[in-house]
Design a protein around this motif. Structure first.
Motif, PDB file in Angstrom:
ATOM      1  N   LEU A 104      37.706  36.697  13.598  1.00 15.70           N
ATOM      2  CA  LEU A 104      36.929  35.814  14.468  1.00 15.70           C
ATOM      3  C   LEU A 104      37.358  34.363  14.305  1.00 15.70           C
ATOM      4  O   LEU A 104      37.533  33.638  15.295  1.00 15.70           O
ATOM      5  CB  LEU A 104      35.434  35.946  14.150  1.00 15.70           C
ATOM      6  N   VAL A 105      37.565  33.927  13.085  1.00 15.05           N
ATOM      7  CA  VAL A 105      38.009  32.549  12.836  1.00 15.05           C
ATOM      8  C   VAL A 105      39.382  32.316  13.463  1.00 15.05           C
ATOM      9  O   VAL A 105      39.619  31.279  14.098  1.00 15.05           O
ATOM     10  CB  VAL A 105      38.039  32.258  11.320  1.00 15.05           C
ATOM     11  N   ASN A 106      40.273  33.274  13.324  1.00 15.26           N
ATOM     12  CA  ASN A 106      41.610  33.154  13.917  1.00 15.26           C
ATOM     13  C   ASN A 106      41.528  33.091  15.445  1.00 15.26           C
ATOM     14  O   ASN A 106      42.217  32.292  16.085  1.00 15.26           O
ATOM     15  CB  ASN A 106      42.497  34.316  13.465  1.00 15.26           C
ATOM     16  N   ALA A 107      40.678  33.913  16.038  1.00 11.88           N
ATOM     17  CA  ALA A 107      40.531  33.916  17.501  1.00 11.88           C
ATOM     18  C   ALA A 107      39.974  32.580  17.991  1.00 11.88           C
ATOM     19  O   ALA A 107      40.423  32.039  19.009  1.00 11.88           O
ATOM     20  CB  ALA A 107      39.626  35.059  17.932  1.00 11.88           C
ATOM     21  N   GLN A 108      39.001  32.016  17.272  1.00 16.28           N
ATOM     22  CA  GLN A 108      38.452  30.716  17.659  1.00 16.28           C
ATOM     23  C   GLN A 108      39.502  29.612  17.528  1.00 16.28           C
ATOM     24  O   GLN A 108      39.592  28.729  18.382  1.00 16.28           O
ATOM     25  CB  GLN A 108      37.235  30.375  16.799  1.00 16.28           C
ATOM     26  N   TYR A 109      40.296  29.678  16.490  1.00 15.04           N
ATOM     27  CA  TYR A 109      41.358  28.686  16.301  1.00 15.04           C
ATOM     28  C   TYR A 109      42.356  28.758  17.462  1.00 15.04           C
ATOM     29  O   TYR A 109      42.742  27.728  18.030  1.00 15.04           O
ATOM     30  CB  TYR A 109      42.072  28.914  14.969  1.00 15.04           C
ATOM     31  N   GLN A 110      42.766  29.961  17.821  1.00 13.08           N
ATOM     32  CA  GLN A 110      43.720  30.115  18.922  1.00 13.08           C
ATOM     33  C   GLN A 110      43.104  29.660  20.242  1.00 13.08           C
ATOM     34  O   GLN A 110      43.784  29.043  21.067  1.00 13.08           O
ATOM     35  CB  GLN A 110      44.182  31.571  19.011  1.00 13.08           C
ATOM     36  N   ALA A 111      41.803  29.959  20.440  1.00  8.31           N
ATOM     37  CA  ALA A 111      41.134  29.521  21.669  1.00  8.31           C
ATOM     38  C   ALA A 111      41.095  27.999  21.746  1.00  8.31           C
ATOM     39  O   ALA A 111      41.347  27.422  22.808  1.00  8.31           O
ATOM     40  CB  ALA A 111      39.729  30.103  21.732  1.00  8.31           C
ATOM     41  N   ARG A 112      40.793  27.340  20.652  1.00  3.74           N
ATOM     42  CA  ARG A 112      40.781  25.875  20.638  1.00  3.74           C
ATOM     43  C   ARG A 112      42.169  25.309  20.902  1.00  3.74           C
ATOM     44  O   ARG A 112      42.337  24.338  21.637  1.00  3.74           O
ATOM     45  CB  ARG A 112      40.258  25.358  19.296  1.00  3.74           C
ATOM     46  N   HIS A 113      43.164  25.904  20.293  1.00  3.35           N
ATOM     47  CA  HIS A 113      44.542  25.451  20.488  1.00  3.35           C
ATOM     48  C   HIS A 113      44.951  25.604  21.962  1.00  3.35           C
ATOM     49  O   HIS A 113      45.546  24.686  22.546  1.00  3.35           O
ATOM     50  CB  HIS A 113      45.472  26.248  19.580  1.00  3.35           C
ATOM     51  N   LEU A 114      44.622  26.737  22.562  1.00  3.45           N
ATOM     52  CA  LEU A 114      44.954  26.952  23.974  1.00  3.45           C
ATOM     53  C   LEU A 114      44.176  26.001  24.879  1.00  3.45           C
ATOM     54  O   LEU A 114      44.706  25.525  25.891  1.00  3.45           O
ATOM     55  CB  LEU A 114      44.685  28.407  24.355  1.00  3.45           C
ATOM     56  N   PHE A 115      42.936  25.711  24.516  1.00  4.78           N
ATOM     57  CA  PHE A 115      42.144  24.772  25.309  1.00  4.78           C
ATOM     58  C   PHE A 115      42.750  23.375  25.266  1.00  4.78           C
ATOM     59  O   PHE A 115      42.805  22.683  26.287  1.00  4.78           O
ATOM     60  CB  PHE A 115      40.693  24.747  24.800  1.00  4.78           C
ATOM     61  N   ILE A 116      43.203  22.968  24.103  1.00  6.67           N
ATOM     62  CA  ILE A 116      43.855  21.657  23.972  1.00  6.67           C
ATOM     63  C   ILE A 116      45.125  21.612  24.817  1.00  6.67           C
ATOM     64  O   ILE A 116      45.391  20.630  25.523  1.00  6.67           O
ATOM     65  CB  ILE A 116      44.154  21.349  22.497  1.00  6.67           C
ATOM     66  N   GLU A 117      45.898  22.680  24.793  1.00  8.85           N
ATOM     67  CA  GLU A 117      47.112  22.739  25.628  1.00  8.85           C
ATOM     68  C   GLU A 117      46.758  22.691  27.108  1.00  8.85           C
ATOM     69  O   GLU A 117      47.450  22.038  27.893  1.00  8.85           O
ATOM     70  CB  GLU A 117      47.894  24.016  25.322  1.00  8.85           C
TER      71      GLU A 117
ATOM     72  N   LEU B 155      33.905  43.690   6.856  1.00 10.46           N
ATOM     73  CA  LEU B 155      33.182  42.521   7.346  1.00 10.46           C
ATOM     74  C   LEU B 155      34.003  41.244   7.141  1.00 10.46           C
ATOM     75  O   LEU B 155      34.076  40.386   8.031  1.00 10.46           O
ATOM     76  CB  LEU B 155      31.834  42.401   6.642  1.00 10.46           C
ATOM     77  N   VAL B 156      34.647  41.090   5.998  1.00 12.20           N
ATOM     78  CA  VAL B 156      35.501  39.934   5.739  1.00 12.20           C
ATOM     79  C   VAL B 156      36.687  39.926   6.700  1.00 12.20           C
ATOM     80  O   VAL B 156      37.068  38.876   7.244  1.00 12.20           O
ATOM     81  CB  VAL B 156      35.977  39.909   4.265  1.00 12.20           C
ATOM     82  N   GLY B 157      37.268  41.082   6.944  1.00 12.85           N
ATOM     83  CA  GLY B 157      38.384  41.168   7.898  1.00 12.85           C
ATOM     84  C   GLY B 157      37.951  40.772   9.299  1.00 12.85           C
ATOM     85  O   GLY B 157      38.661  40.046  10.005  1.00 12.85           O
ATOM     86  N   CYS B 158      36.772  41.228   9.724  1.00 14.80           N
ATOM     87  CA  CYS B 158      36.251  40.848  11.044  1.00 14.80           C
ATOM     88  C   CYS B 158      35.985  39.345  11.107  1.00 14.80           C
ATOM     89  O   CYS B 158      36.260  38.694  12.122  1.00 14.80           O
ATOM     90  CB  CYS B 158      34.970  41.623  11.346  1.00 14.80           C
ATOM     91  N   ALA B 159      35.436  38.785  10.042  1.00 16.67           N
ATOM     92  CA  ALA B 159      35.157  37.343  10.017  1.00 16.67           C
ATOM     93  C   ALA B 159      36.445  36.543  10.106  1.00 16.67           C
ATOM     94  O   ALA B 159      36.533  35.557  10.844  1.00 16.67           O
ATOM     95  CB  ALA B 159      34.383  36.989   8.747  1.00 16.67           C
ATOM     96  N   LEU B 160      37.471  36.948   9.369  1.00 14.81           N
ATOM     97  CA  LEU B 160      38.769  36.256   9.441  1.00 14.81           C
ATOM     98  C   LEU B 160      39.390  36.396  10.831  1.00 14.81           C
ATOM     99  O   LEU B 160      39.998  35.453  11.349  1.00 14.81           O
ATOM    100  CB  LEU B 160      39.714  36.796   8.365  1.00 14.81           C
TER     101      LEU B 160
END
Length: 90
Positions: A20-33, A13-18
């Motif tokens: 998910l957080v990483n995927a959201q961070y990358q999505a935000r970064h790509l959206f900004i680009e 569960l902790v691995g899945c949560a991490l």
């Protein structure tokens, strides 16, 4: 046995949560680009339209003729000022 299963499931569960957080961070970064690239594309479209307007203005016959008369002291060609060259016979 139940304790080990709980530890494994908690770690999963902790691995899945991490993840998910990483995927959201990358999505935000790509959206900004993406937003930055779209802004740059809009700016380039504006510059392209301005360059096309400048080109049409600078290439007008009347403008070229007025600059030739004013800056280069050129005058229009007339039939009286035209000299024709003919090729002599050998």
């Amino acid at each position: 046995m139940s304790g080990k299963l709980n530890i494994v499931l908690t770690a999963f569960l902790v691995g899945c949560a991490l993840s998910l957080v990483n995927a959201q961070y990358q999505a935000r970064h790509l959206f900004i680009e993406l937003e930055r690239a779209q802004g740059q594309a809009r700016q380039l479209d504006i510059e392209w339209a301005q360059l096309q307007l400048d080109q049409s203005t600078l290439g007008k016959h009347e403008r070229i003729e007025s600059i030739a008369r004013r800056d280069l002291n050129m005058t229009p060609l007339t039939a009286a000022r035209t000299q024709y060259l003919t090729q002599g016979e050998p």
